[in-house]
Design an enzyme around this catalytic site. Structure first.
Site, PDB file in Angstrom:
ATOM      1  N   GLY A 155       0.822  -1.215   0.000  1.00  0.00           N
ATOM      2  CA  GLY A 155       0.000   0.000   0.000  1.00  0.00           C
ATOM      3  C   GLY A 155       0.851   1.258   0.000  1.00  0.00           C
ATOM      4  CG  PHE A 156       0.187   6.161   0.300  1.00  0.00           C
ATOM      5  CD1 PHE A 156       1.248   6.772  -0.336  1.00  0.00           C
ATOM      6  CD2 PHE A 156      -0.515   6.873   1.269  1.00  0.00           C
ATOM      7  CE1 PHE A 156       1.627   8.071  -0.003  1.00  0.00           C
ATOM      8  CE2 PHE A 156      -0.158   8.173   1.601  1.00  0.00           C
ATOM      9  CZ  PHE A 156       0.919   8.764   0.971  1.00  0.00           C
ATOM     10  CG  ASP A 192      -0.681  -5.950   0.304  1.00  0.00           C
ATOM     11  OD1 ASP A 192      -1.748  -6.169  -0.299  1.00  0.00           O
ATOM     12  OD2 ASP A 192      -0.355  -4.829   0.730  1.00  0.00           O
ATOM     13  CB  THR A 208      -6.565  -1.189  -1.429  1.00  0.00           C
ATOM     14  OG1 THR A 208      -5.958  -1.491  -0.178  1.00  0.00           O
ATOM     15  CG2 THR A 208      -8.069  -1.361  -1.326  1.00  0.00           C
ATOM     16  N   GLY A 209      -3.587  -2.630  -2.327  1.00  0.00           N
ATOM     17  CA  GLY A 209      -2.159  -2.410  -2.583  1.00  0.00           C
ATOM     18  C   GLY A 209      -1.818  -2.748  -4.031  1.00  0.00           C
ATOM     19  CG  ASP A 265      -7.216 -12.227   3.098  1.00  0.00           C
ATOM     20  OD1 ASP A 265      -6.907 -11.485   4.055  1.00  0.00           O
ATOM     21  OD2 ASP A 265      -8.385 -12.380   2.702  1.00  0.00           O
ATOM     22  CE1 TYR A 293      -8.956   2.166   7.832  1.00  0.00           C
ATOM     23  CE2 TYR A 293      -9.507   4.401   8.476  1.00  0.00           C
ATOM     24  CZ  TYR A 293      -8.567   3.456   8.129  1.00  0.00           C
ATOM     25  OH  TYR A 293      -7.235   3.804   8.094  1.00  0.00           O
ATOM     26  CE  LYS A 335      -6.586   0.642  10.351  1.00  0.00           C
ATOM     27  NZ  LYS A 335      -5.312  -0.109  10.289  1.00  0.00           N
ATOM     28  NE  ARG A 347      -6.297   7.846   0.802  1.00  0.00           N
ATOM     29  CZ  ARG A 347      -5.550   7.031   1.539  1.00  0.00           C
ATOM     30  NH1 ARG A 347      -5.524   7.140   2.846  1.00  0.00           N
ATOM     31  NH2 ARG A 347      -4.813   6.109   0.971  1.00  0.00           N
TER      32      ARG A 347
HETATM   33  N1  UDP Z   1     -13.399  15.530  -0.281  1.00  0.00           N
HETATM   34  C1  UDP Z   1     -13.851  16.464  -1.223  1.00  0.00           C
HETATM   35  N2  UDP Z   1     -13.725  16.160  -2.550  1.00  0.00           N
HETATM   36  C2  UDP Z   1     -13.175  14.993  -2.995  1.00  0.00           C
HETATM   37  C3  UDP Z   1     -12.723  14.044  -2.036  1.00  0.00           C
HETATM   38  C4  UDP Z   1     -12.847  14.352  -0.695  1.00  0.00           C
HETATM   39  O1  UDP Z   1     -14.352  17.542  -0.868  1.00  0.00           O
HETATM   40  O2  UDP Z   1     -13.101  14.805  -4.222  1.00  0.00           O
HETATM   41  C5  UDP Z   1     -13.503  15.873   1.142  1.00  0.00           C
HETATM   42  C6  UDP Z   1     -14.183  14.819   1.998  1.00  0.00           C
HETATM   43  O3  UDP Z   1     -15.575  15.004   2.009  1.00  0.00           O
HETATM   44  C7  UDP Z   1     -13.552  15.087   3.352  1.00  0.00           C
HETATM   45  C8  UDP Z   1     -12.137  15.541   3.005  1.00  0.00           C
HETATM   46  O4  UDP Z   1     -12.181  15.965   1.641  1.00  0.00           O
HETATM   47  O5  UDP Z   1     -14.207  16.124   4.024  1.00  0.00           O
HETATM   48  C9  UDP Z   1     -11.079  14.474   3.152  1.00  0.00           C
HETATM   49  O6  UDP Z   1     -11.543  13.326   2.500  1.00  0.00           O
HETATM   50  P1  UDP Z   1     -10.647  12.053   2.267  1.00  0.00           P
HETATM   51  O7  UDP Z   1     -11.484  11.084   1.492  1.00  0.00           O
HETATM   52  O8  UDP Z   1      -9.346  12.448   1.656  1.00  0.00           O
HETATM   53  O9  UDP Z   1     -10.307  11.474   3.695  1.00  0.00           O
HETATM   54  P2  UDP Z   1     -10.956  11.509   5.175  1.00  0.00           P
HETATM   55  O10 UDP Z   1     -10.203  12.539   5.913  1.00  0.00           O
HETATM   56  O11 UDP Z   1     -12.434  11.868   5.067  1.00  0.00           O
HETATM   57  O12 UDP Z   1     -10.758  10.125   5.675  1.00  0.00           O
END
Ligand code: UDP
Length: 318
Positions: A13-14, A34, A38-39, A59, A147, A151, A188
């Site tokens: 992964g990342f 792994d 997702t990796g 796995d 998630y 965790k 993300r």
């Molecule tokens: N977000 C956004 N546009 C995108 C992807 C994410 O506005 O295209 C927002 C998302 O709603 C959150 C923040 O960016 O408020 C961070 O989202 P991410 O999925 O990176 O990770 P999180 O911190 O939520 O786990």
């Protein structure tokens, strides 16, 4: 003259793959386990001729044994909101069953153990910034719970193995991290905005864009991991950048770094999206002498070549 051997679950992964590079750089032999859910193999392609690196596709929700290791780094899990919503049940399984199996390896070989936990343990936090002592505000049945609760359970199992089996454990709570090797399509915010800005598409801001996150560049994050791995601290430690940005500010930084004229397009806020996130890193500063050095704009510039290449190659999840 064999070097000490470390196991990294989720090492494709990342973050796991950057951790492998650091361990190899410090002289360790590394075995990655792994299942490539997702990796990606591309994350360790540069290690093809490295004799101290081994990869096992497996796995860890099933018991496993890779032979003697001195350190177990347990990083296996989907980690982006899009990935863990697609792979909800595997996320719960790897956080629970996978954690037992990783801890069993550490217990069997008397190895040290380090687990990646997350700021998601704090949920949509009512305490700001978040200290390690905050117990969190998590919806146990919402879409993020696969998630968040996995965790939180991971942390509980880790503490139990310490109490009942004397495993020498460490827990890092990771806040938003970005940099090269992030999957272009993991959903993300940084990869989404970089991809959209590079393609000249609208940047999709969810909600009004006033929710906040605190973004840490990957090399700072890994430096924090390595320091914690060498310490004796067994209670959770936040590792993240305390500089907090609204998502709209993040979008502006990406547009500037890319030199893009893309527009902002507002889309609905996902359910239970945390309104704010910022680590209190007093503990990491005092205990580890750690703090991040790379600000958001610099880190985005350092990531730009990777994202350009990824967009050019249309790198997807595999
Ligand atoms: N977000 C956004 N546009 C995108 C992807 C994410 O506005 O295209 C927002 C998302 O709603 C959150 C923040 O960016 O408020 C961070 O989202 P991410 O999925 O990176 O990770 P999180 O911190 O939520 O786990």
């Amino acid at each position: 003259m064999s070097s000490k051997r470390a196991l990294v679950t989720g090492g494709a992964g990342f973050l796991g793959s950057h951790l492998c590079d650091s361990l190899l750089g410090e002289g360790w032999s590394v075995v990655v386990v792994d299942n490539l859910l997702t990796g990606r193999r591309a994350n360790f392609e540069h290690l093809r001729n490295e004799s101290r690196f081994e990869f096992v596709e497996f796995d860890i929700c099933e018991p496993f044994d890779v032979g003697k290791v001195e350190y177990v780094f347990h990083f296996a899990s989907p980690a982006s909101p899009v990935d863990y919503s697609i792979h909800g049940i595997p996320t719960l399984k790897v956080g629970s069953l996978g954690t037992f199996h990783a801890l069993d390896v550490a217990h069997k070989y008397g190895a040290k153990y380090f687990v990646s936990s997350t700021s998601e343990c704090y949920g949509d936090p009512l305490e700001h910034p978040q200290k390690e002592t905050y117990w969190g505000h998590v919806n146990p049945i919402g879409p993020r719970s696969v998630y968040d609760e996995a965790k939180r359970f991971t942390e509980a199992v880790t503490m139990a193995y310490r109490r009942y089996h004397n495993v020498d454990t460490r827990i890092v709570r990771i806040f938003n991290t970005y940099g090269p090797r992030m999957q272009l399509n993991d959903g993300r915010v940084v990869p989404n905005f970089m991809k959209q800005a590079l393609r000249g598409e609208d940047l999709t801001v969810y909600g009004d864009g006033n929710q906040t996150r605190s973004f840490c560049y990957v090399s700072d994050e890994i430096d924090g991991f390595m320091r914690l791995a060498k310490s004796d601290e067994h209670l959770p430690v936040n590792i993240g950048n305390p500089n907090e940005f609204t998502i709209l500010e993040c979008a502006q930084h990406v547009l500037k770094v890319v030199g893009s004229k893309s527009q902002i397009r507002y889309e609905p806020l996902p359910q239970d999206d945390p309104k704010q996130r910022r680590p209190d890193i007093t503990k990491a500063r005092q205990l580890l002498g750690w703090e991040p050095k790379i600000d958001l704009e610099t880190g985005l510039r350092m990531s730009l070549d990777y994202f350009k290449k990824a967009v050019a190659e249309e790198v997807t999840t595999k």
